[in-house]
Design an enzyme around this catalytic site. Sequence first.
Site, PDB file in Angstrom:
ATOM      1  N   ARG A 129       1.065  -1.292   0.236  1.00  0.00           N
ATOM      2  CA  ARG A 129      -0.078   0.216  -0.147  1.00  0.00           C
ATOM      3  C   ARG A 129       1.057   1.424   0.141  1.00  0.00           C
ATOM      4  O   ARG A 129       1.847   1.229   0.620  1.00  0.00           O
ATOM      5  CB  ARG A 129      -1.004   0.144   1.177  1.00  0.00           C
ATOM      6  N   TYR A 180      -1.598  -3.403  -6.901  1.00  0.00           N
ATOM      7  CA  TYR A 180      -1.423  -4.042  -5.441  1.00  0.00           C
ATOM      8  C   TYR A 180      -2.871  -4.099  -4.707  1.00  0.00           C
ATOM      9  O   TYR A 180      -3.503  -3.026  -4.590  1.00  0.00           O
ATOM     10  CB  TYR A 180      -0.229  -3.378  -4.495  1.00  0.00           C
ATOM     11  N   LYS A 192      -9.845  -2.529   1.726  1.00  0.00           N
ATOM     12  CA  LYS A 192      -9.398  -1.321   2.728  1.00  0.00           C
ATOM     13  C   LYS A 192     -10.291  -0.020   2.423  1.00  0.00           C
ATOM     14  O   LYS A 192     -10.732   0.752   3.225  1.00  0.00           O
ATOM     15  CB  LYS A 192      -7.952  -0.998   2.669  1.00  0.00           C
ATOM     16  N   HIS A 219     -10.417  -2.897  11.530  1.00  0.00           N
ATOM     17  CA  HIS A 219      -9.335  -3.665  10.817  1.00  0.00           C
ATOM     18  C   HIS A 219      -9.203  -4.792  12.042  1.00  0.00           C
ATOM     19  O   HIS A 219      -8.273  -4.690  12.767  1.00  0.00           O
ATOM     20  CB  HIS A 219      -8.185  -2.709  10.755  1.00  0.00           C
ATOM     21  N   SER A 263      -1.266  -4.111  10.200  1.00  0.00           N
ATOM     22  CA  SER A 263      -0.805  -4.853   8.882  1.00  0.00           C
ATOM     23  C   SER A 263       0.451  -5.792   9.416  1.00  0.00           C
ATOM     24  O   SER A 263       1.392  -5.082   9.971  1.00  0.00           O
ATOM     25  CB  SER A 263      -0.551  -4.009   7.829  1.00  0.00           C
ATOM     26  N   CYS A 298       0.733  -8.001  11.381  1.00  0.00           N
ATOM     27  CA  CYS A 298       1.120  -8.052  13.119  1.00  0.00           C
ATOM     28  C   CYS A 298       0.256  -9.265  13.600  1.00  0.00           C
ATOM     29  O   CYS A 298       0.296  -9.581  14.867  1.00  0.00           O
ATOM     30  CB  CYS A 298       0.720  -6.915  13.752  1.00  0.00           C
ATOM     31  N   ASP A 335      -9.503  -9.890   8.584  1.00  0.00           N
ATOM     32  CA  ASP A 335      -8.913  -8.552   8.504  1.00  0.00           C
ATOM     33  C   ASP A 335      -9.880  -7.427   8.900  1.00  0.00           C
ATOM     34  O   ASP A 335      -9.461  -6.237   9.083  1.00  0.00           O
ATOM     35  CB  ASP A 335      -8.402  -8.572   7.060  1.00  0.00           C
ATOM     36  N   ARG A 372       1.786 -12.306  -0.927  1.00  0.00           N
ATOM     37  CA  ARG A 372       0.560 -12.756  -0.452  1.00  0.00           C
ATOM     38  C   ARG A 372      -0.010 -13.664  -1.163  1.00  0.00           C
ATOM     39  O   ARG A 372       0.237 -14.278  -2.238  1.00  0.00           O
ATOM     40  CB  ARG A 372      -0.312 -11.359  -0.387  1.00  0.00           C
TER      41      ARG A 372
HETATM   42  P1  GTP Z   1      -2.597  -8.079   7.264  1.00  0.00           P
HETATM   43  O1  GTP Z   1      -2.873  -9.059   6.212  1.00  0.00           O
HETATM   44  O2  GTP Z   1      -1.298  -7.171   6.771  1.00  0.00           O
HETATM   45  O3  GTP Z   1      -3.552  -6.984   7.801  1.00  0.00           O
HETATM   46  O4  GTP Z   1      -1.685  -8.807   8.215  1.00  0.00           O
HETATM   47  P2  GTP Z   1      -2.169  -9.622   9.578  1.00  0.00           P
HETATM   48  O5  GTP Z   1      -2.241  -9.090  10.778  1.00  0.00           O
HETATM   49  O6  GTP Z   1      -3.228 -10.493   9.193  1.00  0.00           O
HETATM   50  O7  GTP Z   1      -0.723 -10.608   9.681  1.00  0.00           O
HETATM   51  P3  GTP Z   1      -0.221 -12.197   9.704  1.00  0.00           P
HETATM   52  O8  GTP Z   1      -0.968 -13.054  10.724  1.00  0.00           O
HETATM   53  O9  GTP Z   1      -0.368 -12.509   8.323  1.00  0.00           O
HETATM   54  O10 GTP Z   1       1.214 -11.973  10.464  1.00  0.00           O
HETATM   55  C1  GTP Z   1       2.116 -11.486   9.816  1.00  0.00           C
HETATM   56  C2  GTP Z   1       3.466 -11.791  10.339  1.00  0.00           C
HETATM   57  O11 GTP Z   1       3.477 -12.006  11.606  1.00  0.00           O
HETATM   58  C3  GTP Z   1       3.930 -13.331   9.929  1.00  0.00           C
HETATM   59  O12 GTP Z   1       5.254 -13.330   9.080  1.00  0.00           O
HETATM   60  C4  GTP Z   1       3.421 -14.449  10.900  1.00  0.00           C
HETATM   61  O13 GTP Z   1       4.544 -15.377  10.878  1.00  0.00           O
HETATM   62  C5  GTP Z   1       3.943 -13.338  12.164  1.00  0.00           C
HETATM   63  N1  GTP Z   1       3.275 -13.443  13.197  1.00  0.00           N
HETATM   64  C6  GTP Z   1       2.029 -14.024  13.417  1.00  0.00           C
HETATM   65  N2  GTP Z   1       1.601 -14.244  14.750  1.00  0.00           N
HETATM   66  C7  GTP Z   1       2.850 -14.385  15.438  1.00  0.00           C
HETATM   67  C8  GTP Z   1       3.204 -14.760  16.900  1.00  0.00           C
HETATM   68  O14 GTP Z   1       2.362 -15.039  17.564  1.00  0.00           O
HETATM   69  N3  GTP Z   1       4.629 -14.558  17.274  1.00  0.00           N
HETATM   70  C9  GTP Z   1       5.451 -13.994  16.131  1.00  0.00           C
HETATM   71  N4  GTP Z   1       6.589 -14.085  16.628  1.00  0.00           N
HETATM   72  N5  GTP Z   1       5.195 -13.906  14.968  1.00  0.00           N
HETATM   73  C10 GTP Z   1       3.946 -13.895  14.459  1.00  0.00           C
HETATM   74  C1  SPV Z   2      -3.216  -4.688   5.198  1.00  0.00           C
HETATM   75  O1  SPV Z   2      -2.170  -4.055   4.796  1.00  0.00           O
HETATM   76  O2  SPV Z   2      -3.608  -4.436   6.371  1.00  0.00           O
HETATM   77  C2  SPV Z   2      -3.700  -5.771   4.394  1.00  0.00           C
HETATM   78  C3  SPV Z   2      -3.395  -6.083   2.911  1.00  0.00           C
HETATM   79  O3  SPV Z   2      -4.296  -6.616   4.751  1.00  0.00           O
HETATM   80  S1  SPV Z   2      -4.223  -4.984   1.993  1.00  0.00           S
HETATM   81  O4  SPV Z   2      -5.220  -5.451   1.503  1.00  0.00           O
HETATM   82  O5  SPV Z   2      -3.222  -4.581   0.836  1.00  0.00           O
HETATM   83  O6  SPV Z   2      -4.207  -3.597   2.594  1.00  0.00           O
HETATM   84 MN    MN Z   3      -5.002  -5.816   6.907  1.00  0.00          MN
END
Ligand code: GTP
Ligand code: SPV
Ligand code: MN
Length: 614
Positions: free
Chosen positions: A90, A229, A238, A258, A280, A282, A305, A397
Site C-alpha cells: 500500500r 497491488y 481497505k 481492521h 498490518s 502483525c 482482516d 501474499r
Molecule cells: P495484514 O493482512 O497485513 O492485515 O496482516 P495480519 O495482521 O493478518 O498479519 P499475519 O497474521 O499475516 O502475520 C504477519 C507476520 O507475523 C507473519 O510473518 C507471521 O508469521 C507473524 N506472526 C503472527 N503471529 C505471530 C506470533 O504469535 N509470534 C510471532 N513471533 N510472529 C507472529
Molecule cells: C494490510 O495491509 O493491512 C492488508 C493488506 O491486509 S491490503 O489489503 O493490501 O491492505
Molecule cells: Mn489488513
Amino acid sequence: MALVDIETPTAPARGRWPQVEGPGMAALEEWVYEIAELTQPDRIHWVSGTRAENRALLEQMVEDGKLIKLNPEWRPGSYLARSHPSDVARTEARTFIASERKIDAGPTNNWADPAEMRATLDGVFEGSMRGRTMYVVAFSMGAVGGPLSHIGVQVTDSPYAVASIGVMTRVGDEVTQLIADGAPWVKTVHSVGAPLKPGEEDVAWPYNDEKYIVHYPDTLEVWSYGSGYGGNAILAKKCFALRIASVIGRNEGWLAEHMLLIRVIDPTGKKYHVAAAFPSACGKTNLAMLRPTIPGWRVETLGDDIVWIRPGEDGRLWAINPEAGFFGVAPGTGESTNVTAVETLWGNTIFTNVALRPDGDVWWEGLTDEAPDDLIDWEGNPWTPASGRPAAHPNSRFTVRAAQCPQIADDWEDAVPLDVILFGGRRATNVPLVVEATDWNHGVFIGSTISSERTAAAEGTVGELRRDPFAMLPFCGYNMADYFAHWLEIGASEELTAPPAIFQVNWFRRGADGRFLWPGFGDNSRVIEWIIRRIQGEAGAIESPIGYLPDTDELNLDGIDVPQADLDELFHVDAASWSREADLTEEFYAQFGDRIPAELTEQLAALRSRLAEA
Ligand code: GTP
Ligand code: SPV
Ligand code: MN
C-alpha cells in the site's frame, strides 16, 4: 466463454451484459458509460461471477503472460502473479481523503480538496484504459442481501483485480439485481494507468509511477489510479470496507474495524467471540486460524482482516466479517506457525510475489524450515539459499476463499455477539503479553495509544515504531479524534448493557538478546484461555498502573518451557518507560487539538498519576 465482443473505433465494444432489469439499472448503466467515456476502454465486460468466467479470465491471463499457472499436481487451480518490483505494498503517501472540509480528514490522513482532486483525476483518468477491457464488477460485502451487508461496484482495467475481487467478495448478477431493485451502492473506479497504443504489446504487470488512492467520503466514492497491488486495487477491501465504511458507520452508529474475528470454544463447549485489531502484518491471519496447543480448546475462524460491528437489540455488540476471502501474508506461514493456512492453500489460490519451485509449486520464507536449493525468486531471477536476499517478497501474499479454510465456522457468514475485543501491535519492549482494561473507556484509551513497529505491508522503513491507533491509522476515513469519540459514544450508550471486555496483547516482546520471549502462534491460546477465564470470573489478576495483569501462576504453561526470567520480563511494567510512553501519547493527541475527547485526556492523566504512585 467470449470475454470480448466486436470492436468499434468510436465506442467501447459491449461485451457481456447482465440479464437484469429494474428501476435502479439505468443509473448504474449511465455511470458505467460515463466512466467509459472518460477512460476510453476498447471493451466493456460485465462480470457474471460464474466459475466458468473466472476460469476463462485466469487462463486468458496465463496466455497473456500475466500469471503463471502452478503445477496442478501440487496446487490445482492456482496461479502466481509477479508484480512490478515497485508495486508491492500500500502507498499511504498517495492515499487521500477528499472530504469537503479538511478538518474532517484530520491530521493523520492526507487531505485533498474534492473539487481540485476531481479536476486532477479527470486529467489522469482520461484515456487511461485505452487498449484495455473495462470490467464492471458488482460486489457485496457481507452475505448478499444480508442485514449488515453493503453493496459496491468496481470498474477496473485490471484482470488481476477482477480475479482478486472474485475471491475476496461476493460477485455477480445477484448483486446487480439488488442494485436494479433499488439498493444503495458505492462507486469505485480503478485503473492501472497504463493505456496501450494501437498494436502496443502489454506488459505482465502494468502500473504507473504516479499513484492516486482517493476517497470521497461525502459522496461515498473511491478512485484509484496507478497501482495493481491488493490494498490499492481491490477497492472493496481497505478503501470501501474500512475507509468509506468507517464514515458510514459513524453516521449510522456502527463501527468498521481492521480486525480478525474468531469463535473460541472452551472444554465445556461454551462459545465466545473475540475480535482483535492488530496493525498490518502483525498477526491477525495467524490468530484467526489459531490451533490451540492446550487440550480441550478449539477455535473456529470467522474472518482475518475486517469486521463490521453493530449494537444489537439485546444490549450486545454484533459483528460480521464482510469479506469472502483471505488476502494473507505468505512469509512466516508454515506447518509450525499456521498449519491451518497451509491447509487452506491446497489449491484455487492466487499467489503474488512468492518464489517459484522448479516443480511448478510455490515457496516462501517460513513455509518450510529449510529453503529449497534452487528457486526462481519473486522478481523472476534464479535464486539459491546463498543468494543473500529473500526468495519471496516480505509482503508477498495469497488470495484464497474463506470457505476453503478447514476450521471456518459453519455459520461464518452470520453475525456473532462479541465477548472480547483485543488490541495489539508489534512491540519489542514495554507492552506486556496481556493486560486487561479496567472498563470500556480505558479500553478505548488503550486502542488510541497502540503503536507498532512498521512492517512490509506498506511503504516505509520496516521496524520503525509508529503510532497506529486501533490498527486503523491508514484506514480511518475521517478525523481520528472523532473516531475515538465515536468509540466512546458507542460504549456510553445505555442500550449497550453487555459490552465486550477489552484487552491489550503483545506477542512480539523481545529479550535483551533479541529473541522473542513468547513462543506465540498456537501458544497464544494460553493467553486466550486466561482472557476467557477472566471474563467468566474464574481467573485472578494483579492490578498495575496500566491495567490488570495475570498472576503468572494463572497462565496455563503446561507443556511449554518459558523460563521464569522470560515470564517476569513478559509482564514487567517499567514505570519510567511508561511515563515516556505517556509523554508520546500526549504529543500524539496534541495534533488533534481540542477535538481529542476529554475522556481520553482524563485517562492519560489517570495513567500518569498511577505511574507516579508505582
Ligand atoms: P495484514 O493482512 O497485513 O492485515 O496482516 P495480519 O495482521 O493478518 O498479519 P499475519 O497474521 O499475516 O502475520 C504477519 C507476520 O507475523 C507473519 O510473518 C507471521 O508469521 C507473524 N506472526 C503472527 N503471529 C505471530 C506470533 O504469535 N509470534 C510471532 N513471533 N510472529 C507472529
Ligand atoms: C494490510 O495491509 O493491512 C492488508 C493488506 O491486509 S491490503 O489489503 O493490501 O491492505
Ligand atoms: Mn489488513
